[in-house]
Scaffold this active site. Structure first.
Site, PDB file in Angstrom:
ATOM      1  N   ASP A   1       0.802  -1.218   0.000  1.00 52.92           N
ATOM      2  CA  ASP A   1       0.000   0.000   0.000  1.00 52.92           C
ATOM      3  C   ASP A   1       0.839   1.275   0.000  1.00 52.92           C
ATOM      4  O   ASP A   1       0.389   2.311  -0.503  1.00 52.92           O
ATOM      5  CB  ASP A   1      -0.958  -0.002   1.193  1.00 52.92           C
ATOM      6  CG  ASP A   1      -2.112  -0.963   0.997  1.00 52.92           C
ATOM      7  OD1 ASP A   1      -2.524  -1.171  -0.153  1.00 52.92           O
ATOM      8  OD2 ASP A   1      -2.590  -1.539   1.991  1.00 52.92           O
TER       9      ASP A   1
ATOM     10  N   TYR B   1      -9.886  -1.017   2.847  1.00 50.81           N
ATOM     11  CA  TYR B   1      -9.430  -0.858   4.226  1.00 50.81           C
ATOM     12  C   TYR B   1      -9.181   0.611   4.568  1.00 50.81           C
ATOM     13  O   TYR B   1      -8.918   1.442   3.694  1.00 50.81           O
ATOM     14  CB  TYR B   1      -8.137  -1.648   4.470  1.00 50.81           C
ATOM     15  CG  TYR B   1      -8.375  -3.041   5.017  1.00 50.81           C
ATOM     16  CD1 TYR B   1      -8.713  -3.229   6.352  1.00 50.81           C
ATOM     17  CD2 TYR B   1      -8.265  -4.169   4.209  1.00 50.81           C
ATOM     18  CE1 TYR B   1      -8.942  -4.494   6.873  1.00 50.81           C
ATOM     19  CE2 TYR B   1      -8.480  -5.438   4.712  1.00 50.81           C
ATOM     20  CZ  TYR B   1      -8.822  -5.598   6.048  1.00 50.81           C
ATOM     21  OH  TYR B   1      -9.051  -6.847   6.558  1.00 50.81           O
TER      22      TYR B   1
END
Length: 659
Positions: free
Chosen positions: A305, A389
């Site tokens: 990420d 998320y």
């Protein structure tokens, strides 16, 4: 060419310190310099932008008030050709200092940018294979939200040198419907971002699209709200105890600077206690989310990420009473958008102090003394959503010299259809809806300066002593210390069975007892990367295979999986650097700590996941001569009463310590 007026403008807005936060003016000057150098054409975009911090020795030697040159790193991507360039630009002088073209097959690709994400649905819906696959499932392409994800590196020769993503579809039944509840499973498309075309359709199975609702904001799904929670008000009538000057924060005995960039998010700099340095720079430098399902449409699911998405670009603008509670001070963060224009994230960083229960307490049976002091901590936080998320990063400083990082993971678990026969790599979280097993593994980069630049790392753990002449009753255990003297020795895993920790010690400084001063890295000791050693993700995320790495400081060594993680074939970052096997004993050291969670999703994680926590602690060990929080005064006010009453007698009304 810079003019006299340009230099005057730059001087008027010049930062006072080399680690000051990025300004909008600086972003503009970088873009203007790149344009002037002919590097920003019509189809060229910014794939990465961040301060290029000076080397540590330069910053530490910088006299107060001396001129500061501000440099920035900008990675440029030509959407039309797929070519990319790594550049360093002086915003102070308005000049491009260096440029080089990347070699993607060897180095990896720049991160994926918004312009590429935004075109995916148009590319998919123009592909006959995608439309046909949806049609045989009875799904209208217009109702499908595409989720393009980083591709990794696998045995596909036609992908070498090309910018590739792999895309899933999720059906959205209406504008307010959560698509995550309706995965179109068994189907994935591989997309060439430069050519804007689908290169492969994998249609492995036709699974029913789950019909459950994921609309956690829908009263019909949630049900009646509770009416039993009473308000909690946190007030500091005299204001906070900390001060902020630019990006410098002082609180109690702590002094530090705050930074922010799109790859790491919140960074802490020059952390010191009572004038004594502890950490020169602290950040979360990478994270990887490897998934466990080996199905033909899912085996490649592994996301970095930070390195692949620059996840802090999407940081939330925090809201008082929702994200932060109490007497809050916010800092905005300035980054660059795809076009190199300044983008301000309002309230990106939240700062506040909060009560944290009992700091120390004793009721003495001999003297009758009964004393309690309350702990307090200073909080620095930011929150960023990335796809399904949401991650919150909370750095804590405590009155007793402790430093702690807590990461909060929430949001929506990644979903899949759950077949009638079950799936050994996923949990059924709602009827017909599954969530694959996965991990969240973070790498903290801790550039340590414990009472000075020269440090050593010692592995410290409990050691059982066998019964014998020196231990006749078998009760003995002792502490075993092993100095990690070379990079080859400093690749370690935690072991909770012997309370293994790592002490960062200054061999040139001692406390009043003659002990070397130090700080202990206390790990949670959860699982490291679970993928097979021969796997692609193991090669690309080798940093996540150990809880601890220690390297000699090198200002170019910033990211544990390498500078360009997207489609990097592996071996970059930590595994490459430690091949030099540099000496560590009494040198300028960087400690890299892997921590995180292994997530076997639960039904309770649907439709939105309660926060899961992970992190680590840095705790003083011999850094102080005694408890550094002895001088914390007792609580004053109506809520606490003390005064040395007999500890065996009845407690006075209101004397509870309120853990």
């Amino acid at each position: 060419m810079t003019t006299v007026e340009d230099r005057r403008d730059a001087a008027a807005t010049a930062p006072a310190h080399p680690l000051d936060m990025t300004t909008a003016t600086e972003v503009d000057r970088v873009r203007e310099a790149l344009t002037g150098a002919g590097l920003l054409g019509e189809t060229v975009r910014f794939a990465f932008f961040a301060p290029e911090e000076p080397a540590k020795d330069e910053v530490l030697a910088q006299p107060d008030g001396a001129p500061v040159e501000r440099r920035f790193r900008a990675v440029l991507l030509d959407l039309a050709s797929g070519r990319s360039w790594d550049t360093i630009v002086s915003a102070t002088r308005g000049e491009v200092l260096s440029r080089r073209e990347l070699d993607p097959p060897r180095e990896g690709q720049p991160p994926i940018i918004d312009a590429e994400f935004e075109m995916i649905e148009d590319v998919l819906n123009a592909d006959a294979g995608w439309v046909e696959a949806l049609g045989k499932r009875g799904i209208e392409p217009a109702s499908v939200r595409a989720v393009p994800l980083s591709a990794g590196v696998y045995d596909y020769p036609d992908e070498v040198g090309h910018r590739i993503v792999r895309a899933f579809g999720f059906r959205q039944d209406h504008a307010k419907d959560s698509p995550w509840a309706h995965p179109v499973d068994g189907l994935v498309a591989y997309v060439d971002l430069t050519d804007r075309r689908v290169t492969r359709i994998v249609d492995a199975a036709e699974l029913p699209v789950p019909a459950t609702s994921g609309n956690f904001d829908d009263p019909a799904v949630v049900g009646p709200e509770r009416t039993t929670l009473k308000p909690i008000e946190i007030t500091q009538p005299e204001g906070p105890s900390f001060t902020v000057e630019g990006n410098r924060v002082r609180w109690e005995n702590w002094d530090l600077r705050i930074g922010f960039n799109e790859r790491e998010g919140l960074t802490l700099h020059q952390i010191s206690f009572d004038g004594r340095p502890i950490v020169y720079r602290a950040s979360v430098a990478e994270m990887v989310v490897p998934y466990a399902d080996p199905a033909p449409v899912r085996f490649w699911q592994n996301y970095f990420d930070c390195g692949e998405y620059m996840f802090a670009r999407y940081a939330d603008s925090l809201q008082l009473g929702c994200d932060c509670l109490g007497e809050i001070h916010y800092l905005d963060a300035v980054i660059a958008d795809d076009f190199g224009r300044p983008k301000t994230i309002t309230n990106a960083i939240c700062m506040h102090e909060e009560d944290y229960g009992v700091l120390w307490k004793h009721s003495d049976m001999f003297t009758g003394v009964r004393e309690t002091r309350r702990q307090r901590r200073m909080v620095f936080s930011f929150f960023t959503p990335i796809g399904n998320y949401d991650y919150g990063f909370y750095w804590y400083l405590y009155l007793d010299g402790t430093i702690q990082l807590e990461v909060k993971a929430t949001g929506i678990v990644f979903t899949a259809a759950y077949p009638e026969g079950g799936n050994e790599y996923a949990t059924e979280i709602a009827p017909g809806l599954g969530a694959p097993y996965h991990q969240h593994l973070f790498s903290a980069r801790l550039d340590m300066t414990v009472d000075g630049v020269r440090n050593v790392v010692e592995e410290v753990q409990a050691e059982r002593v066998p019964m014998g002449e020196r231990n006749p009753y078998g009760n003995a255990f002792r502490q075993r210390r092993t100095r990690l003297t070379r990079e080859s020795e400093a690749q370690r895993r935690a072991d909770g069975s012997v309370v293994r920790a790592w002490h960062i010690v200054n061999p040139e400084r001692t406390n009043a007892l003659g002990q070397n001063v130090g700080y202990a890295l206390l790990p949670e000791g959860k699982a490291t990367l679970l993928a097979d050693e021969a796997s692609s993700i193991h090669a690309r995320a080798t940093f996540a295979t150990n809880h601890l790495w220690v390297t000699r400081y090198d200002p170019a060594e910033r990211y544990p999986a390498g500078d360009f993680v997207n489609q990097n074939p592996g071996g970059a970052g930590l595994p490459a650097w430690v091949q030099a096997d540099r000496e560590l004993d009494g040198e300028d050291l960087v400690v890299w700590h892997t921590f995180g969670t292994t997530h076997f999703p639960r039904p309770e994680d649907w439709p939105i996941m309660p926060v899961d926590y992970t992190g680590f602690t840095l705790k003083p060990v011999g850094f102080f001569d005694r408890n550094p929080a002895l001088d914390v005064p007792p609580t004053r006010g109506a809520h606490c009463h003390s005064g040395g009453q007999d500890v065996h007698g009845p407690a006075k009304e209101g004397s509870g310590d309120g853990r």
